[in-house]
Design an enzyme around this catalytic site. Structure first.
Site, PDB file in Angstrom:
ATOM      1  N   ASP A 159       8.326  18.788  60.259  1.00 29.66           N
ATOM      2  CA  ASP A 159       8.471  20.216  60.749  1.00 29.66           C
ATOM      3  C   ASP A 159       9.106  20.173  62.164  1.00 29.66           C
ATOM      4  O   ASP A 159       9.628  19.173  62.683  1.00 29.66           O
ATOM      5  CB  ASP A 159       7.062  20.846  60.814  1.00 29.66           C
ATOM      6  N   GLU A 162       8.305  17.884  64.473  1.00 29.38           N
ATOM      7  CA  GLU A 162       8.556  16.172  64.196  1.00 29.38           C
ATOM      8  C   GLU A 162       7.464  15.454  63.402  1.00 29.38           C
ATOM      9  O   GLU A 162       7.186  14.455  63.693  1.00 29.38           O
ATOM     10  CB  GLU A 162       9.310  15.766  65.353  1.00 29.38           C
ATOM     11  N   GLU A 312       8.207  22.393  79.205  1.00 31.98           N
ATOM     12  CA  GLU A 312       8.057  22.346  77.586  1.00 31.98           C
ATOM     13  C   GLU A 312       6.401  23.114  77.584  1.00 31.98           C
ATOM     14  O   GLU A 312       6.377  23.940  76.938  1.00 31.98           O
ATOM     15  CB  GLU A 312       8.053  20.864  77.002  1.00 31.98           C
TER      16      GLU A 312
HETATM   17  C1  BGC Z   1       9.358  19.167  70.082  1.00 33.04           C
HETATM   18  C2  BGC Z   1      10.800  19.440  69.097  1.00 33.04           C
HETATM   19  C3  BGC Z   1      11.861  19.526  70.023  1.00 33.04           C
HETATM   20  C4  BGC Z   1      12.078  18.154  70.857  1.00 33.04           C
HETATM   21  C5  BGC Z   1      13.171  18.484  71.915  1.00 33.04           C
HETATM   22  C6  BGC Z   1       9.377  17.581  70.715  1.00 33.04           C
HETATM   23  O1  BGC Z   1       8.501  17.356  71.381  1.00 33.04           O
HETATM   24  O2  BGC Z   1       8.221  18.654  68.892  1.00 33.04           O
HETATM   25  O3  BGC Z   1      10.283  20.653  68.486  1.00 33.04           O
HETATM   26  O4  BGC Z   1      13.133  19.788  69.252  1.00 33.04           O
HETATM   27  O5  BGC Z   1      10.669  17.896  71.475  1.00 33.04           O
HETATM   28  O6  BGC Z   1      12.882  19.223  72.703  1.00 33.04           O
END
Ligand code: BGC
Length: 357
Positions: A159, A162, A312
């Site tokens: 998903d 990931e 994030e």
């Molecule tokens: C997230 C992804 C994202 C990636 C880069 C991962 O930890 O689960 O959704 O694309 O980081 O930002």
């Protein structure tokens, strides 16, 4: 627009590589790749901010990256036609180095949602610029992506977090649906309407339980990524009853001020995600609840540090506090700035400005 808005636009523009790629974050080593998913929302935020040239450069970078792997894609289609077994490594990756090469470390590379996002992003780019001729610049990758998604949409894959690569995720189906539906206006391939109906049927049959969408087929848990079912991918309207029930459950189980990913999430202890909080705000903006959208925008703005950088995730009401340090020891502090967080903030702020007239 305020300082955080200006800073976010500048950050996205300055971080873009000369060839159009956006690393997910420059300061977080694991995120030095360019993801189709993150990049599309970053490009969309730039499109909404009037920075169309930069957005176009990103989509042309995706076109280059996909064309670089056409031999692999042809092999995949051939195996499929001949009924040969197909492995996870046969599929296209969801992220590439800035030069468009595949990563070599162990990763959940097979994720279809980024390819749906790409189609959606290009369609939006054309709609927002009014420049149909852009399609000519990316047509090869668009055609290949349509073929890729209409052939393999139903195959289990990781998903957008990931994870859980052995499952089918309604959020991923939403991205595939949204991408195919949006691009159909410009590239009316006959397989698209068929695939859209098949995705709807699959969602109705396996994707809904207790009147709301489920995290994955066979797993009744909730996930904030289910917002994609309405915003922006329009499988269902934001005020449709299944979506409203889904958002009630997200509010009930995943919102502590900011929005968490899913109840079982222990990544960095399972904190609140900036991009998800902006995304829920975007949902409310589309659903007509501007008051709630503004509250969420205010929460997002409050997460910016002195330099105006957004992470994030933040350590608000961690679901698994005991897991936090483990991740810091492995990868360092949570990524900041994360470009996707800034992008979602821009999308929400701009949408609220548009709705205020
Ligand atoms: C997230 C992804 C994202 C990636 C880069 C991962 O930890 O689960 O959704 O694309 O980081 O930002």
């Amino acid at each position: 627009m305020n300082k955080l808005y200006q800073h976010s636009v500048q950050l996205l523009l300055q971080t873009q590589a000369p060839n159009g790629a956006f690393p997910a974050s420059t300061v977080f080593t694991v995120y030095r790749y360019c993801w189709l998913r993150d990049g599309t929302f970053i490009a969309h935020a730039l499109d909404k901010s009037g920075e169309h040239a930069a957005a176009g450069r990103f989509f042309q970078w995706v076109d280059m990256a996909i064309r670089k792997h056409l031999a692999k894609l042809n092999q995949l289609f051939l195996k499929h036609q001949n009924g040969e077994p197909i492995g996870k490594d046969d599929f296209l990756h969801t992220r590439f180095t800035l030069d468009g090469d595949e990563g070599t470390e162990e990763w959940g590379n097979f994720q279809l949602d980024g390819y749906g996002a790409y189609l959606w992003g290009v369609a939006e780019h054309i709609r927002l610029t009014g420049d149909d001729s852009f399609l000519m610049k990316v047509h090869r990758s668009i055609e290949e992506t349509i073929r890729y998604l209409t052939t393999f949409w139903h195959v289990p894959n990781h998903d957008c977090w990931e994870e859980f690569g052995d499952r089918v995720h309604p959020s991923t189906l939403a991205a595939v649906f949204g991408g195919l539906q949006a691009i159909y206006r410009y590239v009316p391939v006959v397989q698209i309407p068929r695939t859209l109906s098949a995705i709807r049927e699959a969602l109705q049959e396996h994707g809904v339980q207790n009147g709301r969408f489920v995290k994955s087929f066979g797993n009744p848990s909730i996930d904030a990524n289910l917002l994609w079912l309405s915003v922006p991918y329009k499988v269902v309207p934001p005020n449709g009853h299944i979506m409203v029930r889904t958002v009630e459950e997200i509010e009930h189980r995943l919102v502590t001020g900011g929005v968490h990913r899913y109840p079982e999430d222990s990544f960095y202890g399972g904190g609140a995600w900036v991009l998800l909080t902006a995304w829920l705000g975007w949902y409310y903006a589309e659903a007509g609840n501007l008051q709630r959208a503004k509250e969420l925008l205010a929460w997002v703005e409050a997460q910016a540090d002195d330099q105006g950088n957004l992470p994030e995730q933040v350590q608000e009401s961690l679901f698994f506090p005991e897991k936090y340090q483990e991740w810091v020891d492995r990868w360092g502090e949570p990524a900041k700035p994360l470009l996707w967080s800034h992008a979602m903030y821009l999308i929400l702020a701009k949408r609220l400005q548009e709705l205020a007239g």
